[in-house]
Design a protein around this motif. Structure first.
Motif, PDB file in Angstrom:
ATOM      1  N   TYR A  20       0.557  -1.404  -0.015  1.00  0.00           N
ATOM      2  CA  TYR A  20       0.242  -0.620  -0.133  1.00  0.00           C
ATOM      3  C   TYR A  20       1.088   1.914   0.188  1.00  0.00           C
ATOM      4  N   PRO A  60      -0.481   6.042  -6.276  1.00  0.00           N
ATOM      5  CA  PRO A  60      -1.106   5.319  -6.769  1.00  0.00           C
ATOM      6  C   PRO A  60      -1.592   4.011  -6.475  1.00  0.00           C
ATOM      7  N   HIS A  61      -1.967   3.438  -4.734  1.00  0.00           N
ATOM      8  CA  HIS A  61      -2.514   2.539  -4.572  1.00  0.00           C
ATOM      9  C   HIS A  61      -4.115   2.881  -4.125  1.00  0.00           C
ATOM     10  N   THR A  63      -5.212   5.562  -5.265  1.00  0.00           N
ATOM     11  CA  THR A  63      -6.182   6.382  -6.064  1.00  0.00           C
ATOM     12  C   THR A  63      -7.348   5.165  -6.768  1.00  0.00           C
ATOM     13  N   ARG A  64      -6.278   3.685  -6.728  1.00  0.00           N
ATOM     14  CA  ARG A  64      -7.133   2.517  -7.544  1.00  0.00           C
ATOM     15  C   ARG A  64      -8.133   2.053  -6.311  1.00  0.00           C
ATOM     16  N   TRP A  65      -7.664   2.475  -5.077  1.00  0.00           N
ATOM     17  CA  TRP A  65      -9.045   2.041  -4.246  1.00  0.00           C
ATOM     18  C   TRP A  65     -10.409   3.043  -4.559  1.00  0.00           C
ATOM     19  N   GLN A  67     -11.719   4.526  -6.905  1.00  0.00           N
ATOM     20  CA  GLN A  67     -12.040   4.655  -8.680  1.00  0.00           C
ATOM     21  C   GLN A  67     -13.491   3.744  -7.871  1.00  0.00           C
ATOM     22  N   ASP A  68     -13.216   2.632  -6.631  1.00  0.00           N
ATOM     23  CA  ASP A  68     -14.346   2.022  -6.259  1.00  0.00           C
ATOM     24  C   ASP A  68     -15.420   2.686  -5.524  1.00  0.00           C
ATOM     25  N   TRP A  79      -9.431   4.769   3.227  1.00  0.00           N
ATOM     26  CA  TRP A  79      -8.817   3.870   2.134  1.00  0.00           C
ATOM     27  C   TRP A  79      -7.933   3.692   3.699  1.00  0.00           C
TER      28      TRP A  79
END
Length: 230
Positions: A20, A60-61, A63-65, A67-68, A79
């Motif tokens: 993470y 990056p970790h 922002t991926r989370w 998105q959902d 997060w």
């Protein structure tokens, strides 16, 4: 790192956090004189391990989370709680966060864990990463972990004569009297603060220490917009 602890547990915590972009940032055993043990949900805890990041390692970790989870009211805080609560379960620890109420003394814990001191802006300054770091939470243990003693960190501000952080704010929100939050937010809302709002706080960016680790532009914009909204 100040407060490195000698057991295998910290290596295991670091491995659990690494996916993470997070890292354990030192820790200590509570004591009555310097850092009393917090009582939470009927339990007195013995040790604390601070968790955070340097630079844009988490971006990056996160922002991926995100998105959902676009409906989250405070996505970075959520997060952090999702990640650290899961990590805490692996080590029979409790995860706590700066946003928890009643507020826990995170800055004092961080200062003791890593030996850092505040900059003129009030943010703890790291000798390598400057102002580009953060604490996302902490892990509390009901047992005393084995922490190795660490060396005090150098305070970069002692040798900084010019203090560009104090002269770079366009509305002089920082002074010897503290930080004028209202003046800062008013500037951001006025339309004249777009450079700060979209590119990051000019005062923070003026610090030469660790500038190569500065947050990327999207991350700066995220934090500034969250701050501007209050």
């Amino acid at each position: 790192m100040r407060g490195d602890f000698a057991e295998l547990i910290p290596d295991q915590i670091a491995a659990a956090l690494e996916p993470y972009g997070l890292v354990p940032r030192g820790g200590f055993v509570f004591d009555k004189e310097n850092a009393p043990s917090p009582l939470i949900r009927g339990t007195y805890f013995r040790s604390v391990v601070l968790v955070g990041h340097f630079g844009s390692a988490i971006w990056p970790h996160f922002t991926r989370w995100w998105q959902d989870h676009t409906d989250s009211q405070d996505p970075l805080d959520q997060w952090s709680k999702d990640v650290l609560t899961a990590v805490a379960l692996k080590f029979s620890a409790m995860a706590v966060f700066p946003s928890d109420r009643p507020y826990l003394p995170f800055q004092q814990w961080a200062m003791r864990a890593e030996g850092l001191r505040p900059s003129p802006l009030g943010i703890l300054i790291h000798p390598q990463y400057g102002l580009w770091h953060a604490y996302r939470g902490a892990l509390l243990f009901d047992r005393a972990l084995d922490f190795a003693s660490g060396s005090p960190q150098n305070h970069p501000c002692y040798d900084c004569q010019d203090k560009p952080c104090l002269s770079s704010c366009p509305v002089n929100a920082f002074s010897g009297d503290g930080y004028n939050v209202v003046r800062c937010r008013s500037h951001l809302a006025s339309g004249e603060g777009n450079e700060c709002l979209n590119g990051g706080c000019l005062a923070r960016r003026a610090c030469p220490v660790g500038c190569e680790h500065a947050y990327n532009t999207p991350q700066m914009r995220f934090h500034m917009n969250a701050f501007a909204r209050g």
